[in-house]
Design a protein around this motif. Sequence first.
Motif, PDB file in Angstrom:
ATOM      1  N   GLU A  77       0.138   3.553  -8.678  1.00  0.00           N
ATOM      2  CA  GLU A  77      -0.415   4.409  -7.621  1.00  0.00           C
ATOM      3  C   GLU A  77       0.344   4.210  -6.314  1.00  0.00           C
ATOM      4  O   GLU A  77       0.661   5.170  -5.614  1.00  0.00           O
ATOM      5  N   ALA A  78       0.618   2.954  -5.980  1.00  0.00           N
ATOM      6  CA  ALA A  78       1.349   2.661  -4.744  1.00  0.00           C
ATOM      7  C   ALA A  78       2.772   3.218  -4.818  1.00  0.00           C
ATOM      8  O   ALA A  78       3.305   3.721  -3.830  1.00  0.00           O
ATOM      9  N   LYS A  79       3.365   3.153  -5.986  1.00  0.00           N
ATOM     10  CA  LYS A  79       4.721   3.682  -6.169  1.00  0.00           C
ATOM     11  C   LYS A  79       4.748   5.192  -5.970  1.00  0.00           C
ATOM     12  O   LYS A  79       5.662   5.730  -5.339  1.00  0.00           O
ATOM     13  N   GLU A  80       3.740   5.867  -6.473  1.00  0.00           N
ATOM     14  CA  GLU A  80       3.652   7.318  -6.295  1.00  0.00           C
ATOM     15  C   GLU A  80       3.528   7.668  -4.815  1.00  0.00           C
ATOM     16  O   GLU A  80       4.149   8.618  -4.340  1.00  0.00           O
ATOM     17  N   ARG A  81       2.738   6.893  -4.089  1.00  0.00           N
ATOM     18  CA  ARG A  81       2.610   7.151  -2.660  1.00  0.00           C
ATOM     19  C   ARG A  81       3.926   6.879  -1.942  1.00  0.00           C
ATOM     20  O   ARG A  81       4.312   7.617  -1.035  1.00  0.00           O
ATOM     21  N   ALA A  82       4.609   5.828  -2.339  1.00  0.00           N
ATOM     22  CA  ALA A  82       5.881   5.466  -1.694  1.00  0.00           C
ATOM     23  C   ALA A  82       6.923   6.570  -1.850  1.00  0.00           C
ATOM     24  O   ALA A  82       7.811   6.707  -1.008  1.00  0.00           O
ATOM     25  N   LYS A  83       6.813   7.364  -2.912  1.00  0.00           N
ATOM     26  CA  LYS A  83       7.757   8.466  -3.123  1.00  0.00           C
ATOM     27  C   LYS A  83       7.696   9.487  -1.998  1.00  0.00           C
ATOM     28  O   LYS A  83       8.702  10.069  -1.625  1.00  0.00           O
ATOM     29  N   THR A  84       6.504   9.714  -1.468  1.00  0.00           N
ATOM     30  CA  THR A  84       6.334  10.766  -0.472  1.00  0.00           C
ATOM     31  C   THR A  84       6.079  10.240   0.936  1.00  0.00           C
ATOM     32  O   THR A  84       6.239  10.979   1.898  1.00  0.00           O
ATOM     33  N   ASP A  85       5.670   8.995   1.062  1.00  0.00           N
ATOM     34  CA  ASP A  85       5.362   8.400   2.367  1.00  0.00           C
ATOM     35  C   ASP A  85       6.462   7.401   2.712  1.00  0.00           C
ATOM     36  O   ASP A  85       6.401   6.232   2.346  1.00  0.00           O
ATOM     37  N   LYS A  86       7.483   7.889   3.412  1.00  0.00           N
ATOM     38  CA  LYS A  86       8.664   7.075   3.707  1.00  0.00           C
ATOM     39  C   LYS A  86       8.336   5.854   4.567  1.00  0.00           C
ATOM     40  O   LYS A  86       8.913   4.785   4.384  1.00  0.00           O
TER      41      LYS A  86
ATOM     42  N   PHE B  49       5.493   4.151   4.616  1.00  0.00           N
ATOM     43  CA  PHE B  49       4.842   3.201   3.722  1.00  0.00           C
ATOM     44  C   PHE B  49       5.889   2.504   2.849  1.00  0.00           C
ATOM     45  O   PHE B  49       5.879   1.285   2.707  1.00  0.00           O
ATOM     46  N   CYS B  50       6.788   3.285   2.299  1.00  0.00           N
ATOM     47  CA  CYS B  50       7.853   2.754   1.453  1.00  0.00           C
ATOM     48  C   CYS B  50       8.695   1.738   2.224  1.00  0.00           C
ATOM     49  O   CYS B  50       8.956   0.635   1.740  1.00  0.00           O
ATOM     50  N   LYS B  51       9.111   2.090   3.410  1.00  0.00           N
ATOM     51  CA  LYS B  51       9.939   1.199   4.222  1.00  0.00           C
ATOM     52  C   LYS B  51       9.195  -0.075   4.582  1.00  0.00           C
ATOM     53  O   LYS B  51       9.763  -1.166   4.542  1.00  0.00           O
ATOM     54  N   GLU B  52       7.917   0.054   4.910  1.00  0.00           N
ATOM     55  CA  GLU B  52       7.121  -1.124   5.261  1.00  0.00           C
ATOM     56  C   GLU B  52       7.058  -2.099   4.084  1.00  0.00           C
ATOM     57  O   GLU B  52       7.180  -3.315   4.263  1.00  0.00           O
TER      58      GLU B  52
ATOM     59  N   GLY C   1       6.785 -13.035   2.046  1.00  0.00           N
ATOM     60  CA  GLY C   1       6.975 -11.612   1.755  1.00  0.00           C
ATOM     61  C   GLY C   1       5.984 -11.066   0.741  1.00  0.00           C
ATOM     62  O   GLY C   1       5.460  -9.965   0.914  1.00  0.00           O
ATOM     63  N   LEU C   2       5.703 -11.828  -0.299  1.00  0.00           N
ATOM     64  CA  LEU C   2       4.762 -11.378  -1.319  1.00  0.00           C
ATOM     65  C   LEU C   2       3.366 -11.225  -0.719  1.00  0.00           C
ATOM     66  O   LEU C   2       2.682 -10.226  -0.965  1.00  0.00           O
ATOM     67  N   SER C   3       2.954 -12.187   0.091  1.00  0.00           N
ATOM     68  CA  SER C   3       1.639 -12.106   0.737  1.00  0.00           C
ATOM     69  C   SER C   3       1.565 -10.914   1.677  1.00  0.00           C
ATOM     70  O   SER C   3       0.552 -10.203   1.730  1.00  0.00           O
ATOM     71  N   GLU C   4       2.639 -10.676   2.416  1.00  0.00           N
ATOM     72  CA  GLU C   4       2.687  -9.532   3.329  1.00  0.00           C
ATOM     73  C   GLU C   4       2.618  -8.221   2.543  1.00  0.00           C
ATOM     74  O   GLU C   4       1.935  -7.276   2.937  1.00  0.00           O
ATOM     75  N   PHE C   5       3.333  -8.152   1.438  1.00  0.00           N
ATOM     76  CA  PHE C   5       3.325  -6.994   0.549  1.00  0.00           C
ATOM     77  C   PHE C   5       1.893  -6.692   0.107  1.00  0.00           C
ATOM     78  O   PHE C   5       1.421  -5.558   0.204  1.00  0.00           O
ATOM     79  N   CYS C   6       1.183  -7.715  -0.342  1.00  0.00           N
ATOM     80  CA  CYS C   6      -0.200  -7.544  -0.794  1.00  0.00           C
ATOM     81  C   CYS C   6      -1.113  -7.173   0.369  1.00  0.00           C
ATOM     82  O   CYS C   6      -2.024  -6.359   0.203  1.00  0.00           O
ATOM     83  N   ARG C   7      -0.877  -7.738   1.549  1.00  0.00           N
ATOM     84  CA  ARG C   7      -1.688  -7.404   2.719  1.00  0.00           C
ATOM     85  C   ARG C   7      -1.551  -5.918   3.051  1.00  0.00           C
ATOM     86  O   ARG C   7      -2.536  -5.236   3.320  1.00  0.00           O
ATOM     87  N   ILE C   8      -0.323  -5.410   3.006  1.00  0.00           N
ATOM     88  CA  ILE C   8      -0.078  -3.989   3.278  1.00  0.00           C
ATOM     89  C   ILE C   8      -0.807  -3.129   2.247  1.00  0.00           C
ATOM     90  O   ILE C   8      -1.483  -2.155   2.597  1.00  0.00           O
ATOM     91  N   LEU C   9      -0.670  -3.483   0.981  1.00  0.00           N
ATOM     92  CA  LEU C   9      -1.331  -2.707  -0.067  1.00  0.00           C
ATOM     93  C   LEU C   9      -2.848  -2.734   0.118  1.00  0.00           C
ATOM     94  O   LEU C   9      -3.507  -1.701  -0.006  1.00  0.00           O
ATOM     95  N   ASN C  10      -3.405  -3.892   0.417  1.00  0.00           N
ATOM     96  CA  ASN C  10      -4.856  -4.000   0.629  1.00  0.00           C
ATOM     97  C   ASN C  10      -5.298  -3.173   1.821  1.00  0.00           C
ATOM     98  O   ASN C  10      -6.332  -2.497   1.762  1.00  0.00           O
ATOM     99  N   ARG C  11      -4.546  -3.218   2.895  1.00  0.00           N
ATOM    100  CA  ARG C  11      -4.865  -2.435   4.087  1.00  0.00           C
ATOM    101  C   ARG C  11      -4.932  -0.947   3.755  1.00  0.00           C
ATOM    102  O   ARG C  11      -5.736  -0.198   4.307  1.00  0.00           O
ATOM    103  N   GLU C  12      -4.080  -0.510   2.834  1.00  0.00           N
ATOM    104  CA  GLU C  12      -4.010   0.900   2.452  1.00  0.00           C
ATOM    105  C   GLU C  12      -4.948   1.260   1.300  1.00  0.00           C
ATOM    106  O   GLU C  12      -4.893   2.367   0.773  1.00  0.00           O
ATOM    107  N   GLY C  13      -5.800   0.317   0.904  1.00  0.00           N
ATOM    108  CA  GLY C  13      -6.806   0.608  -0.115  1.00  0.00           C
ATOM    109  C   GLY C  13      -6.442   0.241  -1.541  1.00  0.00           C
ATOM    110  O   GLY C  13      -7.190   0.554  -2.474  1.00  0.00           O
TER     111      GLY C  13
END
Length: 96
Positions: free
Chosen positions: A9-18, A20-23, A33-45
Motif C-alpha cells: 500500500e505504501a509503495k502504491e502511494r509512493a508512486k504518485t506522492d513524490k 512521500f516517496c522522497k521522505e 533510518g529504519l525507525s524513522e522509516f516506520c515513524r513516517i509510515l505510522n504518521r501516514e496511517g
Amino acid sequence: MTVYDTLEEAKERAKTDKAFCKELLDTRGKDGGLSEFCRILNREGYEISAIDLVNAGEESYAAMRRSTNGGGENSPLLAGEDDLYEMFLVEIEDYI
C-alpha cells in the motif's frame, strides 16, 4: 493486514506522492533510518514497526532457505535478501 500488505500500500502511494516517496528514501543511510522509516509510515496511517519489518524479512528468508535443499548445512548460499526496508527503498527509487 500483513507487513507485506502494508508495504505494498505504501509503495502504491509512493508512486504518485513524490514528497512521500522522497521522505522515505531520505531515511536511507541515516542512524536510526529504519525507525524513522516506520515513524513516517505510522504518521501516514500505515501500521508497521521496525521489529515487525525485521521479523517478516527474516521469516521469509528462513522459509526460502528451508525450501532450498532442506535448509541444511549443505544448502547453497542464496542471493535473497532479508532486509525488507532496503528492498522497499530500492523498489521506489525510480518513482522520483
